[in-house]
Design a protein around this motif. Sequence first.
Motif, PDB file in Angstrom:
ATOM      1  N   GLU A  41       0.834  -1.212   0.000  1.00 31.71           N
ATOM      2  CA  GLU A  41       0.000   0.000   0.000  1.00 31.71           C
ATOM      3  C   GLU A  41       0.862   1.252   0.000  1.00 31.71           C
ATOM      4  OE1 GLU A  41      -2.739   0.187   3.224  1.00 31.71           O
ATOM      5  OE2 GLU A  41      -3.953  -1.473   2.465  1.00 31.71           O
ATOM      6  N   LYS A  42       1.923   1.252   0.807  1.00 31.80           N
ATOM      7  CA  LYS A  42       2.797   2.419   0.906  1.00 31.80           C
ATOM      8  C   LYS A  42       3.686   2.576  -0.322  1.00 31.80           C
ATOM      9  CE  LYS A  42       3.240   2.154   5.898  1.00 31.80           C
ATOM     10  NZ  LYS A  42       4.153   1.879   6.993  1.00 31.80           N
ATOM     11  N   TYR A  43       4.167   1.460  -0.842  1.00 33.76           N
ATOM     12  CA  TYR A  43       5.117   1.460  -1.963  1.00 33.76           C
ATOM     13  C   TYR A  43       4.602   0.514  -3.036  1.00 33.76           C
ATOM     14  CZ  TYR A  43       7.839   3.399   1.818  1.00 33.76           C
ATOM     15  OH  TYR A  43       8.257   4.159   2.865  1.00 33.76           O
ATOM     16  N   PRO A  44       3.643   0.957  -3.839  1.00 32.83           N
ATOM     17  CA  PRO A  44       3.026   0.049  -4.815  1.00 32.83           C
ATOM     18  C   PRO A  44       4.001  -0.396  -5.897  1.00 32.83           C
ATOM     19  CG  PRO A  44       2.206   2.288  -5.086  1.00 32.83           C
ATOM     20  CD  PRO A  44       3.086   2.295  -3.884  1.00 32.83           C
ATOM     21  N   PRO A  45       3.880  -1.656  -6.299  1.00 34.92           N
ATOM     22  CA  PRO A  45       4.744  -2.163  -7.364  1.00 34.92           C
ATOM     23  C   PRO A  45       4.292  -1.646  -8.717  1.00 34.92           C
ATOM     24  CG  PRO A  45       3.199  -3.850  -6.662  1.00 34.92           C
ATOM     25  CD  PRO A  45       3.006  -2.672  -5.754  1.00 34.92           C
ATOM     26  N   GLY A  46       5.144  -1.800  -9.702  1.00 38.62           N
ATOM     27  CA  GLY A  46       4.797  -1.434 -11.064  1.00 38.62           C
ATOM     28  C   GLY A  46       3.929  -2.506 -11.696  1.00 38.62           C
ATOM     29  N   TYR A  47       3.604  -2.315 -12.934  1.00 33.94           N
ATOM     30  CA  TYR A  47       2.777  -3.250 -13.678  1.00 33.94           C
ATOM     31  C   TYR A  47       3.467  -4.608 -13.771  1.00 33.94           C
ATOM     32  CZ  TYR A  47       0.120  -5.264 -17.515  1.00 33.94           C
ATOM     33  OH  TYR A  47      -0.643  -6.086 -18.296  1.00 33.94           O
ATOM     34  N   MET A  48       2.750  -5.664 -13.443  1.00 33.30           N
ATOM     35  CA  MET A  48       3.225  -7.057 -13.506  1.00 33.30           C
ATOM     36  C   MET A  48       4.351  -7.355 -12.502  1.00 33.30           C
ATOM     37  SD  MET A  48       1.300  -8.569 -15.723  1.00 33.30           S
ATOM     38  CE  MET A  48       2.140 -10.066 -16.169  1.00 33.30           C
ATOM     39  N   GLU A  49       4.501  -6.547 -11.467  1.00 33.26           N
ATOM     40  CA  GLU A  49       5.491  -6.814 -10.425  1.00 33.26           C
ATOM     41  C   GLU A  49       4.795  -7.422  -9.208  1.00 33.26           C
ATOM     42  OE1 GLU A  49       8.993  -3.547 -10.996  1.00 33.26           O
ATOM     43  OE2 GLU A  49       7.259  -2.951  -9.820  1.00 33.26           O
ATOM     44  N   VAL A  50       5.431  -8.401  -8.585  1.00 35.87           N
ATOM     45  CA  VAL A  50       4.905  -9.076  -7.405  1.00 35.87           C
ATOM     46  C   VAL A  50       5.946  -8.968  -6.298  1.00 35.87           C
ATOM     47  CG1 VAL A  50       4.136 -11.290  -6.474  1.00 35.87           C
ATOM     48  CG2 VAL A  50       3.625 -10.699  -8.846  1.00 35.87           C
ATOM     49  N   ALA A  51       5.498  -8.685  -5.091  1.00 40.34           N
ATOM     50  CA  ALA A  51       6.417  -8.539  -3.960  1.00 40.34           C
ATOM     51  C   ALA A  51       6.901  -9.894  -3.463  1.00 40.34           C
ATOM     52  CB  ALA A  51       5.735  -7.788  -2.831  1.00 40.34           C
ATOM     53  N   HIS A  52       8.219 -10.030  -3.292  1.00 46.91           N
ATOM     54  CA  HIS A  52       8.848 -11.204  -2.690  1.00 46.91           C
ATOM     55  C   HIS A  52       9.582 -10.719  -1.444  1.00 46.91           C
ATOM     56  CE1 HIS A  52       8.067 -13.701  -6.196  1.00 46.91           C
ATOM     57  NE2 HIS A  52       8.403 -12.649  -6.922  1.00 46.91           N
ATOM     58  N   VAL A  53       9.316 -11.348  -0.317  1.00 46.09           N
ATOM     59  CA  VAL A  53       9.843 -10.899   0.967  1.00 46.09           C
ATOM     60  C   VAL A  53      10.940 -11.851   1.428  1.00 46.09           C
ATOM     61  CG1 VAL A  53       9.257 -10.344   3.346  1.00 46.09           C
ATOM     62  CG2 VAL A  53       7.579  -9.963   1.537  1.00 46.09           C
ATOM     63  N   GLN A  54      12.091 -11.266   1.801  1.00 49.18           N
ATOM     64  CA  GLN A  54      13.210 -12.026   2.344  1.00 49.18           C
ATOM     65  C   GLN A  54      13.785 -11.263   3.527  1.00 49.18           C
ATOM     66  OE1 GLN A  54      15.055 -12.070  -1.725  1.00 49.18           O
ATOM     67  NE2 GLN A  54      15.772 -14.057  -1.000  1.00 49.18           N
ATOM     68  N   TYR A  55      14.485 -11.965   4.408  1.00 49.66           N
ATOM     69  CA  TYR A  55      15.170 -11.321   5.528  1.00 49.66           C
ATOM     70  C   TYR A  55      16.568 -11.904   5.644  1.00 49.66           C
ATOM     71  CZ  TYR A  55      14.443 -15.481   8.419  1.00 49.66           C
ATOM     72  OH  TYR A  55      14.468 -16.752   8.912  1.00 49.66           O
ATOM     73  N   TYR A  56      17.440 -11.163   6.319  1.00 52.08           N
ATOM     74  CA  TYR A  56      18.811 -11.629   6.494  1.00 52.08           C
ATOM     75  C   TYR A  56      18.904 -12.442   7.777  1.00 52.08           C
ATOM     76  CZ  TYR A  56      23.845 -11.761   6.925  1.00 52.08           C
ATOM     77  OH  TYR A  56      25.136 -12.189   7.053  1.00 52.08           O
ATOM     78  N   ASP A  57      19.326 -13.689   7.650  1.00 47.80           N
ATOM     79  CA  ASP A  57      19.529 -14.575   8.789  1.00 47.80           C
ATOM     80  C   ASP A  57      21.020 -14.589   9.104  1.00 47.80           C
ATOM     81  OD1 ASP A  57      19.731 -16.595  10.653  1.00 47.80           O
ATOM     82  OD2 ASP A  57      18.399 -17.956   9.576  1.00 47.80           O
ATOM     83  N   GLU A  58      21.396 -13.969  10.228  1.00 47.49           N
ATOM     84  CA  GLU A  58      22.812 -13.859  10.581  1.00 47.49           C
ATOM     85  C   GLU A  58      23.447 -15.212  10.883  1.00 47.49           C
ATOM     86  OE1 GLU A  58      23.766 -10.930  13.484  1.00 47.49           O
ATOM     87  OE2 GLU A  58      22.405  -9.477  12.598  1.00 47.49           O
ATOM     88  N   ALA A  59      22.709 -16.132  11.443  1.00 48.81           N
ATOM     89  CA  ALA A  59      23.263 -17.449  11.772  1.00 48.81           C
ATOM     90  C   ALA A  59      23.600 -18.236  10.511  1.00 48.81           C
ATOM     91  CB  ALA A  59      22.284 -18.228  12.631  1.00 48.81           C
ATOM     92  N   LEU A  60      22.720 -18.206   9.534  1.00 51.21           N
ATOM     93  CA  LEU A  60      22.936 -18.952   8.296  1.00 51.21           C
ATOM     94  C   LEU A  60      23.663 -18.159   7.220  1.00 51.21           C
ATOM     95  CD1 LEU A  60      19.418 -20.624   7.996  1.00 51.21           C
ATOM     96  CD2 LEU A  60      21.518 -21.647   8.869  1.00 51.21           C
ATOM     97  N   LYS A  61      23.754 -16.835   7.411  1.00 54.48           N
ATOM     98  CA  LYS A  61      24.368 -15.929   6.428  1.00 54.48           C
ATOM     99  C   LYS A  61      23.674 -16.045   5.061  1.00 54.48           C
ATOM    100  CE  LYS A  61      27.847 -14.759   9.164  1.00 54.48           C
ATOM    101  NZ  LYS A  61      27.486 -13.949  10.249  1.00 54.48           N
ATOM    102  N   THR A  62      22.339 -16.128   5.089  1.00 49.60           N
ATOM    103  CA  THR A  62      21.553 -16.230   3.864  1.00 49.60           C
ATOM    104  C   THR A  62      20.337 -15.312   3.956  1.00 49.60           C
ATOM    105  OG1 THR A  62      20.225 -18.056   4.727  1.00 49.60           O
ATOM    106  CG2 THR A  62      22.188 -18.647   3.477  1.00 49.60           C
ATOM    107  N   PHE A  63      19.573 -15.271   2.887  1.00 47.31           N
ATOM    108  CA  PHE A  63      18.351 -14.487   2.815  1.00 47.31           C
ATOM    109  C   PHE A  63      17.164 -15.418   2.551  1.00 47.31           C
ATOM    110  CE2 PHE A  63      21.671 -11.511   1.789  1.00 47.31           C
ATOM    111  CZ  PHE A  63      21.312 -10.381   2.500  1.00 47.31           C
ATOM    112  N   PRO A  64      16.621 -16.063   3.590  1.00 51.99           N
ATOM    113  CA  PRO A  64      15.480 -16.962   3.379  1.00 51.99           C
ATOM    114  C   PRO A  64      14.242 -16.196   2.930  1.00 51.99           C
ATOM    115  CG  PRO A  64      16.387 -17.210   5.591  1.00 51.99           C
ATOM    116  CD  PRO A  64      17.056 -16.049   4.968  1.00 51.99           C
ATOM    117  N   LYS A  65      13.454 -16.812   2.055  1.00 50.94           N
ATOM    118  CA  LYS A  65      12.199 -16.221   1.602  1.00 50.94           C
ATOM    119  C   LYS A  65      11.118 -16.460   2.635  1.00 50.94           C
ATOM    120  CE  LYS A  65      11.658 -15.816  -3.297  1.00 50.94           C
ATOM    121  NZ  LYS A  65      11.063 -16.343  -4.504  1.00 50.94           N
TER     122      LYS A  65
END
Length: 91
Positions: A41-65
């Motif tokens: 709502e605050k930051y709408p995507p462009g046409y045909m864009e879908v939001a994918h959410v990831q975070y940084y996991d310090e223990a695994l040093k990865t970005f899980p979805k």
Amino acid sequence: MEIKLLGNSKTRRKDIKCFSFEMVVDSDRTNFNDFVESVVEKYPPGYMEVAHVQYYDEALKTFPKIKSDQDLICMFSKHCKSKVIIMFIVY
């Protein structure tokens, strides 16, 4: 929570590839769909864009979805002491 938003060329500065914003989230009451909807709502995507959410996991040093409420709960539990989560929302 610190969130870095990537990929939305309309709302970011041209000289950087992402921008960051802060958001207060109640980890006991927030579900996955409401969380993503509040960001979109605050930051709408462009046409045909879908939001994918990831975070940084310090223990695994990865970005899980994050794809579900269970993933969101897992993310909050890993960061309950620091209360700071670096997230990437990619369009």
